[in-house]
Scaffold this active site. Sequence first.
Site, PDB file in Angstrom:
ATOM      1  N   ARG A 179      -5.992   8.572   0.497  1.00  8.89           N
ATOM      2  CA  ARG A 179      -7.120   9.364   1.000  1.00  8.89           C
ATOM      3  C   ARG A 179      -7.538   8.907   2.391  1.00  8.89           C
ATOM      4  NH1 ARG A 179     -10.346   7.623  -4.269  1.00  8.89           N
ATOM      5  NH2 ARG A 179      -8.177   7.695  -4.939  1.00  8.89           N
ATOM      6  N   LYS A 188      -1.006  -4.039  -6.539  1.00 11.21           N
ATOM      7  CA  LYS A 188      -0.572  -3.425  -7.795  1.00 11.21           C
ATOM      8  C   LYS A 188       0.183  -4.445  -8.629  1.00 11.21           C
ATOM      9  CE  LYS A 188       0.242   1.303  -6.106  1.00 11.21           C
ATOM     10  NZ  LYS A 188      -0.728   1.986  -6.971  1.00 11.21           N
TER      11      LYS A 188
HETATM   12  N1  BES Z   1       0.144   6.062  -4.770  1.00  9.38           N
HETATM   13  C1  BES Z   1      -0.857   5.779  -5.733  1.00  9.38           C
HETATM   14  C2  BES Z   1      -0.952   6.849  -6.825  1.00  9.38           C
HETATM   15  C3  BES Z   1       0.243   6.933  -7.733  1.00  9.38           C
HETATM   16  C4  BES Z   1       0.313   6.171  -8.873  1.00  9.38           C
HETATM   17  C5  BES Z   1       1.268   7.816  -7.449  1.00  9.38           C
HETATM   18  C6  BES Z   1       1.409   6.261  -9.699  1.00  9.38           C
HETATM   19  C7  BES Z   1       2.365   7.915  -8.268  1.00  9.38           C
HETATM   20  C8  BES Z   1       2.444   7.150  -9.392  1.00  9.38           C
HETATM   21  C9  BES Z   1      -2.223   5.710  -5.060  1.00  9.38           C
HETATM   22  O1  BES Z   1      -2.211   5.212  -3.762  1.00  9.38           O
HETATM   23  C10 BES Z   1      -3.062   4.769  -5.852  1.00  9.38           C
HETATM   24  O2  BES Z   1      -2.736   3.620  -5.910  1.00  9.38           O
HETATM   25  N2  BES Z   1      -4.132   5.290  -6.432  1.00  9.38           N
HETATM   26  C11 BES Z   1      -5.015   4.505  -7.206  1.00  9.38           C
HETATM   27  C12 BES Z   1      -6.420   4.889  -6.850  1.00  9.38           C
HETATM   28  C13 BES Z   1      -7.471   3.999  -7.467  1.00  9.38           C
HETATM   29  C14 BES Z   1      -7.403   2.632  -6.863  1.00  9.38           C
HETATM   30  C15 BES Z   1      -8.819   4.631  -7.242  1.00  9.38           C
HETATM   31  C16 BES Z   1      -4.741   4.797  -8.664  1.00  9.38           C
HETATM   32  O3  BES Z   1      -4.512   5.952  -9.019  1.00  9.38           O
HETATM   33  O4  BES Z   1      -4.720   3.849  -9.447  1.00  9.38           O
HETATM   34 MN    MN Z   2      -2.317   3.130  -3.689  1.00  9.39          MN
END
Ligand code: BES
Ligand code: MN
Length: 489
Positions: A336, A262
């Site tokens: 997931r 990230k």
């Molecule tokens: N934990 C994150 C989702 C999230 C983002 C929660 C911001 C709270 C605040 C999750 O693990 C994630 O990174 N999801 C990705 C999925 C994508 C790579 C398909 C996302 O939402 O960007």
């Molecule tokens: Mn994530």
Amino acid sequence: MPTVKLEKSTPSKANILVIPTFRGEEGVELPSTALVGSSELKSTLHALTAVGAKGKSGEIIRIPAPQGVKADSIVAVGLDKPESLDDEAVRRAAGNVARTLVGQKHVATTLGDFGLAATVEGLILGGYSTRGIRSTKADADEAPVKVTIVSNEDKDVFNAAVIGAEAVAFARTLTNTPSNELYPASYAKYLKNEATKAGLEVEVLDKKELKKQGFGGILSVGQGSSRAPRLVRLEWNPKSAKKSVALVGKGITFDTGGISLKPGAGMWDMISDMGGSAAVAGATIAAAKLNLPVKVTAYLPLAENMPSGDATRPGDVITHYGGLTSEVLNTDAEGRLVLADAIARACEDNPDYLIETATLTGAQMVALGSRTAGVMGSDEFRDRVAELGRSVGENAWAVPLLEEHEEEIKSKAADIRNINAKREGGMQFAGTYLAQFVTDDVEWAHIDVAGPSWNGGAARGYTTPRATGVPARTIIAALQDIAAEKKDK
Ligand code: BES
Ligand code: MN
Ligand code: ZN
């Protein structure tokens, strides 16, 4: 947190009286209250009008107690128009007032006349705070206030509301804890302790046991971290149980994204990526304290998602618990992966219902904003859970899974892939991924709380900054609703 008590009459040592006001046609209105005699009520109304009180929602006005009132001051809390009054309005008003009472001594209130449970919840949750980890001790003026709710209502209603609010506070505190303190092993140990005290059965699977039993999703997400993953199982199984509910909560103690790293800005908020598991743990403990006649089995997959030489690579294929294989195209879609294992395991117990919750997708916030959870799953149960969420003030909205994702989830290298090539409907794609692991006869609801589990802004109502504890009260409401079902429904 404030200490909240229920009494039938006004305690003599109360130095602050918190009384509700309404916004009437001709200005502020003061409903009769057990805290102030009828002639003093008149002078109180006079004084409030003189300082411009309107009885609007969000209004909190403090005045010196008029002659004849045995207290130092009166705090008037606006409940707005009587015709628009509901539990959430009372909860928010109680939350707002609780924050102004920090450091005060003895408070008495009759806000409970307009909703006892809502008043309890609002006071405890609005007055919630954590100091974090500091070098200095708390000042005396940060001491929690003692609030007595003066009401003739049932003690049971009061006790149940305290238990529910404490479940939320429990989830908030865990979720606010930084990830150098809260990691899978320390988290599992804490849960074991707390859940055992509440009378639950607890089982913790460590890395060795996870390997032995084939929890490939949890292991894959955790393998980049020096802090090994865990799977915690909590069980509440009273003799009175007629229905069984499995709960699953995402417990990523920190989400860097892994090799699909990230961006740095804002990554600190990912200490909250275990909020789903904390809400589930709080709700399960609450089920025991409420002595709910329903079997509850909670599965909490705990892992830290880190990049390292040992981390899962994009393109790796993993084998989930139960045998389904998955191509990991993005290591940041890790929630997931751990949930899939836990859901597959939970379904082995043949529950009637499965409620699962997670800070799963940024797409949830794109679709619904940061205060409304997205609920997916079996049509009827999904709608029921979303409705229950709204009924307790944890906003939630039913979202359909998408037909096109049934195709998009197919992989050339494995049974399924963990992200969709197009980004449309990212929240629902995650839902479709999880659906692969839910057995057909289970009524299922998936609650994506990426936004609602965290308040990045200022305090409002009973929602304090940072962790919110959502959706703990939704889950408790669902457990209560299921417990009230007839056996052959
Ligand atoms: N934990 C994150 C989702 C999230 C983002 C929660 C911001 C709270 C605040 C999750 O693990 C994630 O990174 N999801 C990705 C999925 C994508 C790579 C398909 C996302 O939402 O960007
Ligand atoms: Mn994530
Ligand atoms: Zn995550």
